[in-house]
Design an enzyme around this catalytic site. Structure first.
Site, short mmCIF file in Angstrom:
data_model
loop_
_atom_site.label_atom_id
_atom_site.label_comp_id
_atom_site.label_asym_id
_atom_site.label_seq_id
_atom_site.Cartn_x
_atom_site.Cartn_y
_atom_site.Cartn_z
N ASP A 84 -64.81 -24.63 -43.99
CA ASP A 84 -64.05 -23.29 -43.71
C ASP A 84 -64.57 -22.43 -45.32
O ASP A 84 -64.19 -21.41 -45.33
CB ASP A 84 -62.86 -22.48 -44.43
CG ASP A 84 -62.25 -22.15 -43.47
OD1 ASP A 84 -62.79 -20.75 -42.97
OD2 ASP A 84 -60.66 -21.66 -43.34
N LYS B 285 -48.58 -17.38 -44.82
CA LYS B 285 -49.54 -15.91 -44.48
C LYS B 285 -50.78 -16.68 -45.41
O LYS B 285 -51.13 -16.31 -46.06
CB LYS B 285 -49.48 -14.39 -44.61
CG LYS B 285 -49.72 -13.77 -44.49
CD LYS B 285 -50.80 -12.49 -44.94
CE LYS B 285 -51.85 -12.48 -45.91
NZ LYS B 285 -53.27 -13.25 -45.30
N ASP C 271 -54.29 -7.35 -59.16
CA ASP C 271 -53.88 -5.56 -58.16
C ASP C 271 -53.00 -6.41 -57.03
O ASP C 271 -52.22 -5.26 -57.37
CB ASP C 271 -55.17 -5.47 -57.68
CG ASP C 271 -55.93 -4.74 -59.04
OD1 ASP C 271 -55.60 -4.41 -60.47
OD2 ASP C 271 -57.37 -4.58 -59.28
N GLU D 92 -48.59 -15.85 -58.72
CA GLU D 92 -49.56 -16.60 -59.98
C GLU D 92 -51.03 -15.67 -59.37
O GLU D 92 -51.02 -15.56 -58.58
CB GLU D 92 -49.61 -18.28 -59.48
CG GLU D 92 -48.61 -18.82 -58.93
CD GLU D 92 -48.02 -19.35 -60.47
OE1 GLU D 92 -49.10 -19.63 -61.52
OE2 GLU D 92 -47.42 -20.27 -60.95
N GLY E 61 -54.94 -13.44 -61.30
CA GLY E 61 -55.87 -13.74 -61.35
C GLY E 61 -56.26 -13.86 -63.45
O GLY E 61 -55.12 -14.23 -64.38
N CYS F 125 -58.69 -19.68 -60.04
CA CYS F 125 -57.98 -18.78 -61.50
C CYS F 125 -58.41 -19.11 -62.85
O CYS F 125 -58.20 -18.41 -63.44
CB CYS F 125 -56.43 -18.81 -60.61
SG CYS F 125 -55.56 -20.49 -60.65
N GLU G 206 -62.20 -10.73 -64.52
CA GLU G 206 -62.29 -11.59 -63.89
C GLU G 206 -63.78 -11.59 -62.80
O GLU G 206 -63.52 -10.02 -61.63
CB GLU G 206 -61.14 -12.08 -63.25
CG GLU G 206 -60.87 -12.99 -62.45
CD GLU G 206 -60.02 -13.16 -61.32
OE1 GLU G 206 -59.67 -12.56 -60.84
OE2 GLU G 206 -59.61 -14.78 -61.19
N GLU H 292 -44.16 -21.83 -61.41
CA GLU H 292 -44.57 -23.24 -59.68
C GLU H 292 -44.35 -24.13 -60.54
O GLU H 292 -44.81 -24.50 -61.90
CB GLU H 292 -45.62 -22.34 -59.11
CG GLU H 292 -45.23 -21.67 -58.88
CD GLU H 292 -46.87 -21.47 -57.23
OE1 GLU H 292 -47.45 -21.55 -57.41
OE2 GLU H 292 -45.99 -21.38 -56.38
#
Ligand code: NAD
Length: 501
Positions: free
Chosen positions: A95, A177, A233, A252, A254, A286, A387, A464
């Site tokens: 994937d 999601k 963004d 969390e 960039g 990241c 980034e 986290e």
């Protein structure tokens, strides 16, 4: 690949069924061919999942279960992920294009996350706070209800587990999601969780476009918190949507992380660390060490060694165990990276190495891009500030610690940093002065679920991992219990008033 892993079904409130949204075509980035289609979710599916999640929390008694009872289920999920790690790794490599060694490691780390969270949950203490009066004062923690988990495509399963495990541990239902570009392993995780005994309806998985499904999830009035990993963004936008509901969010985001080589560094280790820091995961990380800073005295030697070693990296399909740099997630993302490099060159940057797709005809159909280093740039140039999220590093120099700290901190981001030096006092000094959530000294890209992870400035909000990662999905409550039986101040007045009356 077992056919059931690629069934056109999403999980909505305990029901495996087709989504009602647009059809997603999943493309293998190594070959460019479509290997499956999936009908995405819609905002209506979000509503159904949230309602079912709320129902499931009370019907299953999940929120009321004792911590060690919830921990038992989480541990079983962790063990089951481990048992399926080879299959999850293969699915994810197909994937996302990532190397099989990395995707299998990500699956194992997700298993470890569930087990760590289970253990932490069993030992998470509530507090009796110091008394300031006659009442016994308690600080307790409660579930929030239904929380949303929105994840990017670059490390599926690991980023899913990082949110889903602590959110479930805290006694919530979760609506996840996953991204359109990599939805399959999150669905597989849900199947594993179901088989391991997670009560029906507690976890929904709704792959779909961010602008419809993600947006509906964040805006849903009965979603109590959203944990989001993705671009800055998008994170800024979601924070605005959440602000309207006064809903907590963990973001969390960039980075453009500086990796710093001092003159006294072990250059062999440093070169290996710089390469791994930026080119593993094809730079789609990241915390990728995308801004390399070299102290002037070792510039010439380091540049030479870095260029040689970069050119020798093995580019190829993620399924080949020799591969170090696998394809990027999609052809369109590869083209975006190539366009940024070209624009930087047009603006005066010099290509030290890379800067094109590989010439090997066997790789022509895949979304490959050669590991690339740009020099002759200034830290203030846009290519050193934005980034790229691909296998591209910029190379900068510095004179001394002051010069380094000024340049390294001159960025909107604050996610990670690497320091290469043999002087531990210097490492300590610089680690404290760099504005970043994580600093690596003589190593890079180490992960640990028991160590909190966060970003500063445009790299994020909230923490986290670690024990606090579980608490971030809970409401804190204070309880005062009178223990003295003494009359309250106004009780005497009331007694006098009632005598007088
Ligand atoms: P992205 O922001 O485009 O998407 C991330 C997720 O948000 C996807 O599931 C997407 O569908 C969803 N989304 C997009 N628009 C949305 C909206 N309006 N409302 C709700 N959801 C929406 O990011 P990406 O391209 O998938 O991932 C790459 C980015 O993620 C990079 O910037 C990278 O640095 C960042 N990232 C950060 C961390 C970290 O821990 N700090 C980890 C991994 C990736």
């Amino acid at each position: 690949m077992a056919a059931e892993l690629l069934r056109d079904e999403i999980l909505v409130g305990g029901h495996w069924r087709r989504g009602t949204g647009p059809v997603i075509e999943s493309v293998n980035p190594a070959t460019g061919s479509v290997f499956a289609t999936l009908t995405a979710a819609t905002p209506e599916d979000v509503d159904e999942a949230v309602t079912a999640g709320l129902r499931a929390v009370s019907a299953s008694g999940w929120a009321e279960k004792l911590p060690h009872e919830r921990a038992l289920v989480l541990r079983r999920i962790g063990d089951a992920i481990d048992e399926h790690s080879a299959e999850i790794g293969a699915l994810q490599t197909m994937d996302t294009g990532k190397t099989l060694s990395e995707t299998t490691a990500l699956a194992r780390s997700a298993a470890g996350t569930f087990r760590y969270v289970a253990a932490a949950l069993e030992t998470l203490e509530e507090a009796i706070t110091p008394r300031r009066g006659s009442a016994l004062t308690l600080s307790t923690w409660e579930p929030m209800g239904v929380v949303g988990a929105i994840t990017p495509w670059n490390s599926p399963i690991a980023s899913d587990a990082q949110k889903i495990a602590p959110a479930l541990a805290a006694g919530n239902a979760v609506v996840a999601k996953p991204p359109v570009w990599a939805p399959w392993v999150t669905l597989q995780l849900a199947r594993i969780a179901e088989t391991a005994g997670l009560p029906t309806g507690l976890l929904s998985v709704l792959p779909g476009p961010g602008r419809t499904v993600g947006e509906a999830l964040v805006a849903h009035p009965q979603i109590s918190k959203v944990s989001f990993t993705g671009g800055t963004d998008t994170g800024r936008h979601l924070a605005g949507v959440a602000a309207q509901k006064l809903m907590p969010v963990t973001l969390e985001l960039g980075g453009k992380s500086p990796t710093i080589v001092f003159e006294d560094a072990d250059l062999t280790q440093a070169v290996a660390g710089l390469l791994y820091g930026i080119f593993s995961s094809s730079g789609q990380s990241c915390i990728a060490g995308s801004r390399i800073f070299v102290q002037r005295g070792v510039e010439e030697e380091l540049v030479r060694r870095l260029a040689e070693a970069t050119a020798q990296l093995t580019v190829g399909p993620g399924s080949d165990p020799r591969t170090q740099v696998a394809p990027l997630i999609t052809h369109s993302h590869r083209d975006r990276v190539a366009e940024m490099v070209q624009r930087a060159v047009d603006d005066g940057a010099r290509l030290l190495v890379g800067g094109a797709p590989p010439s090997d005809p066997e790789l022509a159909a895949g979304a490959y891009y050669l590991p690339t280093i740009l020099t002759d740039v200034k830290n203030s140039d846009w290519i050193c500030q934005e980034e790229i999220f691909g296998p591209v590093a910029v190379l900068l120099t510095f004179d001394d610690e002051e010069d380094l700290v000024r340049q390294a901190n001159d960025t909107i981001f604050g996610l990670a940093s690497g320091i290469w030096t043999s002087d531990y006092r210097r490492a300590w000094r610089i680690a404290r002065r760099i504005q970043a959530g994580t600093v690596f000294v003589n190593t890079y890209k180490q992960f640990s679920i028991s160590t909190p992870f966060s970003g500063r400035h445009a790299s994020g909000l909230g923490v986290e991992k670690g024990r606090e990662g579980i608490r971030s999905y809970m409401h804190q409550k204070s309880i005062f219990i009178d223990t003295s039986g003494e009359p309250l101040p106004w009780a005497a007045d009331q007694a006098r008033a009632s005598d007088a009356g």
